[in-house]
Design a protein around this motif. Structure first.
Motif, PDB file in Angstrom:
ATOM      1  N   GLU A  91       3.606   8.887  -5.803  1.00 20.91           N
ATOM      2  CA  GLU A  91       3.680  10.248  -5.252  1.00 20.91           C
ATOM      3  C   GLU A  91       4.325  10.241  -3.868  1.00 20.91           C
ATOM      4  N   TRP A  92       3.909   9.312  -2.988  1.00 23.61           N
ATOM      5  CA  TRP A  92       4.472   9.246  -1.629  1.00 23.61           C
ATOM      6  C   TRP A  92       5.969   8.965  -1.713  1.00 23.61           C
ATOM      7  N   ILE A  93       6.337   7.982  -2.507  1.00 21.57           N
ATOM      8  CA  ILE A  93       7.761   7.593  -2.556  1.00 21.57           C
ATOM      9  C   ILE A  93       8.604   8.743  -3.113  1.00 21.57           C
TER      10      ILE A  93
ATOM     11  N   THR B 157       7.948  12.054  -3.238  1.00 21.98           N
ATOM     12  CA  THR B 157       8.043  13.261  -2.415  1.00 21.98           C
ATOM     13  C   THR B 157       8.793  13.005  -1.107  1.00 21.98           C
ATOM     14  N   ARG B 158       8.673  11.801  -0.520  1.00 20.12           N
ATOM     15  CA  ARG B 158       9.351  11.540   0.755  1.00 20.12           C
ATOM     16  C   ARG B 158      10.800  11.106   0.583  1.00 20.12           C
ATOM     17  N   THR B 159      11.132  10.516  -0.596  1.00 22.55           N
ATOM     18  CA  THR B 159      12.487   9.948  -0.733  1.00 22.55           C
ATOM     19  C   THR B 159      13.242  10.428  -1.981  1.00 22.55           C
TER      20      THR B 159
ATOM     21  N   ASP C   5       6.968  -5.071   3.537  1.00 18.38           N
ATOM     22  CA  ASP C   5       7.166  -3.951   4.463  1.00 18.38           C
ATOM     23  C   ASP C   5       7.350  -2.644   3.683  1.00 18.38           C
ATOM     24  N   ARG C   6       6.298  -1.849   3.616  1.00 17.14           N
ATOM     25  CA  ARG C   6       6.373  -0.629   2.793  1.00 17.14           C
ATOM     26  C   ARG C   6       7.349   0.409   3.350  1.00 17.14           C
ATOM     27  N   ASN C   7       7.665   0.272   4.661  1.00 13.04           N
ATOM     28  CA  ASN C   7       8.604   1.228   5.266  1.00 13.04           C
ATOM     29  C   ASN C   7      10.011   1.108   4.689  1.00 13.04           C
ATOM     30  N   THR C   8      10.364  -0.087   4.239  1.00 15.54           N
ATOM     31  CA  THR C   8      11.739  -0.282   3.749  1.00 15.54           C
ATOM     32  C   THR C   8      11.820  -0.702   2.280  1.00 15.54           C
TER      33      THR C   8
ATOM     34  N   THR D 208      14.148   2.520  11.994  1.00 13.28           N
ATOM     35  CA  THR D 208      13.303   3.580  12.537  1.00 13.28           C
ATOM     36  C   THR D 208      13.579   4.807  11.691  1.00 13.28           C
ATOM     37  N   GLY D 209      12.860   4.888  10.565  1.00 14.47           N
ATOM     38  CA  GLY D 209      13.193   5.821   9.485  1.00 14.47           C
ATOM     39  C   GLY D 209      13.365   7.270   9.901  1.00 14.47           C
ATOM     40  N   ASN D 210      12.400   7.793  10.680  1.00 11.22           N
ATOM     41  CA  ASN D 210      12.490   9.227  10.994  1.00 11.22           C
ATOM     42  C   ASN D 210      13.652   9.552  11.929  1.00 11.22           C
TER      43      ASN D 210
ATOM     44  N   ALA E  38      28.202  -1.021   6.106  1.00 14.07           N
ATOM     45  CA  ALA E  38      26.909  -0.614   5.526  1.00 14.07           C
ATOM     46  C   ALA E  38      27.095   0.457   4.450  1.00 14.07           C
ATOM     47  N   CYS E  39      26.287   1.492   4.479  1.00 12.61           N
ATOM     48  CA  CYS E  39      26.312   2.465   3.368  1.00 12.61           C
ATOM     49  C   CYS E  39      27.619   3.248   3.275  1.00 12.61           C
ATOM     50  N   SER E  40      28.424   3.240   4.335  1.00 14.92           N
ATOM     51  CA  SER E  40      29.732   3.924   4.287  1.00 14.92           C
ATOM     52  C   SER E  40      30.822   3.025   3.717  1.00 14.92           C
TER      53      SER E  40
ATOM     54  N   GLU F 220       0.847  -1.187   0.000  1.00 14.66           N
ATOM     55  CA  GLU F 220       0.000   0.000   0.000  1.00 14.66           C
ATOM     56  C   GLU F 220       0.889   1.247   0.000  1.00 14.66           C
ATOM     57  N   THR F 221       1.183   1.733  -1.189  1.00 18.99           N
ATOM     58  CA  THR F 221       2.026   2.917  -1.325  1.00 18.99           C
ATOM     59  C   THR F 221       1.646   3.622  -2.619  1.00 18.99           C
ATOM     60  N   SER F 222       2.301   4.732  -2.903  1.00 16.83           N
ATOM     61  CA  SER F 222       2.030   5.410  -4.171  1.00 16.83           C
ATOM     62  C   SER F 222       3.319   6.019  -4.696  1.00 16.83           C
TER      63      SER F 222
ATOM     64  N   ALA G  48      20.630   8.270  -0.222  1.00 16.23           N
ATOM     65  CA  ALA G  48      19.621   7.564   0.569  1.00 16.23           C
ATOM     66  C   ALA G  48      18.249   8.215   0.403  1.00 16.23           C
ATOM     67  N   ASN G  49      18.244   9.532   0.380  1.00 14.43           N
ATOM     68  CA  ASN G  49      16.980  10.258   0.367  1.00 14.43           C
ATOM     69  C   ASN G  49      17.269  11.676  -0.128  1.00 14.43           C
ATOM     70  N   ILE G  50      16.506  12.146  -1.089  1.00 15.06           N
ATOM     71  CA  ILE G  50      16.771  13.468  -1.680  1.00 15.06           C
ATOM     72  C   ILE G  50      16.698  14.566  -0.620  1.00 15.06           C
TER      73      ILE G  50
ATOM     74  N   ALA H 260      29.259   9.683   3.105  1.00 14.26           N
ATOM     75  CA  ALA H 260      28.264   8.617   3.260  1.00 14.26           C
ATOM     76  C   ALA H 260      27.933   8.413   4.729  1.00 14.26           C
ATOM     77  N   PHE H 261      26.789   7.761   4.937  1.00 12.21           N
ATOM     78  CA  PHE H 261      26.270   7.520   6.282  1.00 12.21           C
ATOM     79  C   PHE H 261      25.478   6.217   6.231  1.00 12.21           C
ATOM     80  N   GLY H 262      25.643   5.357   7.241  1.00  8.44           N
ATOM     81  CA  GLY H 262      24.897   4.104   7.180  1.00  8.44           C
ATOM     82  C   GLY H 262      24.745   3.423   8.529  1.00  8.44           C
TER      83      GLY H 262
HETATM   84  N1  COA Z   1       4.050   4.450   1.308  1.00  9.29           N
HETATM   85  C1  COA Z   1       3.048   5.133   1.926  1.00  9.29           C
HETATM   86  N2  COA Z   1       3.093   5.447   3.213  1.00  9.29           N
HETATM   87  C2  COA Z   1       4.176   5.077   3.918  1.00  9.29           C
HETATM   88  C3  COA Z   1       5.234   4.364   3.354  1.00  9.29           C
HETATM   89  C4  COA Z   1       5.135   4.050   1.988  1.00  9.29           C
HETATM   90  N3  COA Z   1       6.098   3.376   1.326  1.00  9.29           N
HETATM   91  N4  COA Z   1       6.171   4.147   4.291  1.00  9.29           N
HETATM   92  C5  COA Z   1       5.730   4.689   5.428  1.00  9.29           C
HETATM   93  N5  COA Z   1       4.507   5.246   5.218  1.00  9.29           N
HETATM   94  C6  COA Z   1       3.647   5.938   6.162  1.00  9.29           C
HETATM   95  C7  COA Z   1       3.928   5.545   7.581  1.00  9.29           C
HETATM   96  O1  COA Z   1       3.257   4.350   7.901  1.00  9.29           O
HETATM   97  C8  COA Z   1       3.380   6.734   8.337  1.00  9.29           C
HETATM   98  O2  COA Z   1       1.978   6.606   8.414  1.00  9.29           O
HETATM   99  P1  COA Z   1       1.192   7.092   9.728  1.00  9.29           P
HETATM  100  O3  COA Z   1       1.476   8.558   9.838  1.00  9.29           O
HETATM  101  O4  COA Z   1      -0.214   6.757   9.394  1.00  9.29           O
HETATM  102  O5  COA Z   1       1.785   6.308  10.854  1.00  9.29           O
HETATM  103  C9  COA Z   1       3.680   7.900   7.416  1.00  9.29           C
HETATM  104  O6  COA Z   1       3.919   7.323   6.122  1.00  9.29           O
HETATM  105  C10 COA Z   1       4.877   8.722   7.841  1.00  9.29           C
HETATM  106  O7  COA Z   1       5.919   7.843   8.193  1.00  9.29           O
HETATM  107  P2  COA Z   1       7.321   8.382   8.600  1.00  9.29           P
HETATM  108  O8  COA Z   1       8.228   7.210   8.834  1.00  9.29           O
HETATM  109  O9  COA Z   1       7.210   9.374   9.723  1.00  9.29           O
HETATM  110  O10 COA Z   1       7.720   9.160   7.263  1.00  9.29           O
HETATM  111  P3  COA Z   1       8.993   9.993   6.945  1.00  9.29           P
HETATM  112  O11 COA Z   1       8.622  11.317   6.429  1.00  9.29           O
HETATM  113  O12 COA Z   1      10.003   9.950   8.064  1.00  9.29           O
HETATM  114  O13 COA Z   1       9.613   9.209   5.716  1.00  9.29           O
HETATM  115  C11 COA Z   1      11.402   7.665   5.278  1.00  9.29           C
HETATM  116  C12 COA Z   1      10.012   7.863   5.867  1.00  9.29           C
HETATM  117  C13 COA Z   1      11.829   6.236   5.511  1.00  9.29           C
HETATM  118  C14 COA Z   1      11.335   7.959   3.797  1.00  9.29           C
HETATM  119  C15 COA Z   1      12.376   8.666   5.949  1.00  9.29           C
HETATM  120  O14 COA Z   1      12.225   8.614   7.338  1.00  9.29           O
HETATM  121  C16 COA Z   1      13.799   8.371   5.619  1.00  9.29           C
HETATM  122  O15 COA Z   1      14.220   8.466   4.484  1.00  9.29           O
HETATM  123  N6  COA Z   1      14.617   8.041   6.626  1.00  9.29           N
HETATM  124  C17 COA Z   1      15.991   7.762   6.432  1.00  9.29           C
HETATM  125  C18 COA Z   1      16.121   6.374   5.895  1.00  9.29           C
HETATM  126  C19 COA Z   1      17.487   6.120   5.387  1.00  9.29           C
HETATM  127  O16 COA Z   1      18.068   6.972   4.778  1.00  9.29           O
HETATM  128  N7  COA Z   1      17.980   4.926   5.642  1.00  9.29           N
HETATM  129  C20 COA Z   1      19.244   4.518   5.186  1.00  9.29           C
HETATM  130  C21 COA Z   1      20.314   5.302   5.829  1.00  9.29           C
HETATM  131  S1  COA Z   1      21.791   4.934   5.040  1.00  9.29           S
END
Ligand code: COA
Length: 322
Positions: free
Chosen positions: A32-34, A36-38, A151-154, A213-215, A112-114, A28-30, A251-253, A308-310
């Motif tokens: 647009e979400w990916i 704008t957030r990454t 796992d949509r978080n990763t 723990t992304g945030n 890791a990423c370093s 469950e993702t889009s 890792a993230n824009i 780099a950072f990891g």
């Molecule tokens: N699609 C849609 N929604 C998603 C999602 C996805 N792929 N992944 C997470 N979400 C949801 C979460 O469940 C959360 O929902 P909730 O508010 O209902 O609980 C919401 O989006 C916000 O989650 P959050 O983790 O606070 O988002 P974020 O703005 O921190 O972005 C990351 C998440 C992972 C993109 C961001 O934290 C990040 O890039 N962190 C660093 C990760 C990284 O660089 N790791 C490697 C280091 S080398």
């Protein structure tokens, strides 16, 4: 004074591309979400029969060709990766053998990423202190093998690939400084919960995937990378405005933009590949460097900062005249 200098670069990306739209069908993702957030739009995925050594060999061949060196010239192989083919022998020996490189030190680093920054920094030391003449340095990852695709978080973040450089001694600068760091207190924020001496039977099962723990990772990454970048410049007595290019870990824009802002660097001076590659961990910096060099943006003699950072956390930077 002897400097270490990058004599050639190369990269290899597996053929298969997974887009954000493909991921929309898996979790469950889009798009647009990916985006704008990454900043990620697509990532490459290693084929089932491809392992990290296959990716490394392809990237290394390109870098060797670019540097005009043959296997017999190489006297050290260092590979940064957390996803080697096997527990042992280490991946550098596998790559050494596959490329026909004669007997020489060959080892891998797992930060890791370093990983690439640690490996390049190590090559620099062996050249300056131990007389190494031609070092093959690779950053490679098949991180998607460790992903829990439910796992949509990763699962939206990572991709596979390899980047390689040939490093040689030079009277001209060269690598100007390297800074490495790590702080194990953050180990629980980003990790893979299985390894050779712990829960190996769980590897690749549904029970384990990359734990993040992304945030929290985001916050420490922004702060640490800002500090790493400014320290590298300060220690070298270089003004931010003198920097030609930032080649950051991809890792993230938003993390990249924050580091550029801290350096007062316009985004036009930052090599960004995260949209096409995703986070390829140890491969991200050498692949971004290769992209910038091959499309003609990064030119010989220009001042380049790589960072780099990891997981760990680990971090590092290399400041160089290309
Ligand atoms: N699609 C849609 N929604 C998603 C999602 C996805 N792929 N992944 C997470 N979400 C949801 C979460 O469940 C959360 O929902 P909730 O508010 O209902 O609980 C919401 O989006 C916000 O989650 P959050 O983790 O606070 O988002 P974020 O703005 O921190 O972005 C990351 C998440 C992972 C993109 C961001 O934290 C990040 O890039 N962190 C660093 C990760 C990284 O660089 N790791 C490697 C280091 S080398």
């Amino acid at each position: 004074m002897t400097y270490s200098r990058i004599a050639g670069t190369g990269r290899y990306l597996p053929e298969k591309i997974l887009t954000n739209f493909d991921l929309e069908k898996m979790v469950e993702t889009s798009d647009e979400w990916i985006r704008t957030r990454t900043g990620v739009e697509r990532r490459h995925i290693a084929a089932e029969d491809q392992s990290a050594s296959d990716l490394s060999v392809e990237a290394a061949k390109v870098a060797m060709d670019d540097a005009g060196v043959s296997p017999e010239d190489i006297d050290m192989v260092i590979i940064g990766t957390t996803t080697p083919d096997l527990v042992f022998p280490n991946i550098a020996t596998i790559v050494q053998h596959r490329l026909g490189i004669p007997a020489c030190p060959a080892f891998s680093l797992e930060t890791a990423c370093s990983g690439f920054i640690y490996a390049l920094s190590t090559a620099d030391k062996f050249i300056k202190a131990d007389g190494a003449k031609c070092v093959l340095v690779v950053g490679v990852e098949c991180l998607t093998r460790l992903i829990d695709w439910s796992d949509r978080n990763t699962c939206v973040l990572f991709g596979d690939g390899a980047g390689a450089v040939i490093v040689k001694p030079s009277d001209e600068p060269g690598i100007l400084s390297t800074h490495l760091g790590a702080d194990g207190q953050y180990k629980d924020l980003l990790y893979y919960p299985s390894g050779p001496s712990r829960d190996l039977d769980k590897a690749g099962t549904k029970e384990v995937g990359i734990m993040m723990t992304g945030n929290e990772v985001f916050k420490v990454a922004v702060k640490t990378l800002g500090n790493v970048a400014t320290k590298a410049l300060e220690d070298a007595g270089i003004e931010q405005s003198e920097l030609d290019w930032l080649v950051p870990h991809q890792a993230n824009i938003r993390i990249i933009q924050a580091t550029a802002k801290r350096l007062d660097l316009p985004m036009e001076k930052v090599i960004v590949t995260v949209q096409d590659h995703g986070n390829t961990s140890a491969a991200s910096v050498p692949m971004a460097l290769d992209v910038g060099v091959r499309d003609g943006r990064i030119k010989r003699g220009q001042l380049v900062l790589m960072e780099a950072f990891g997981g760990g956390f680990t971090w590092g930077s290399v400041l160089m005249r290309f």
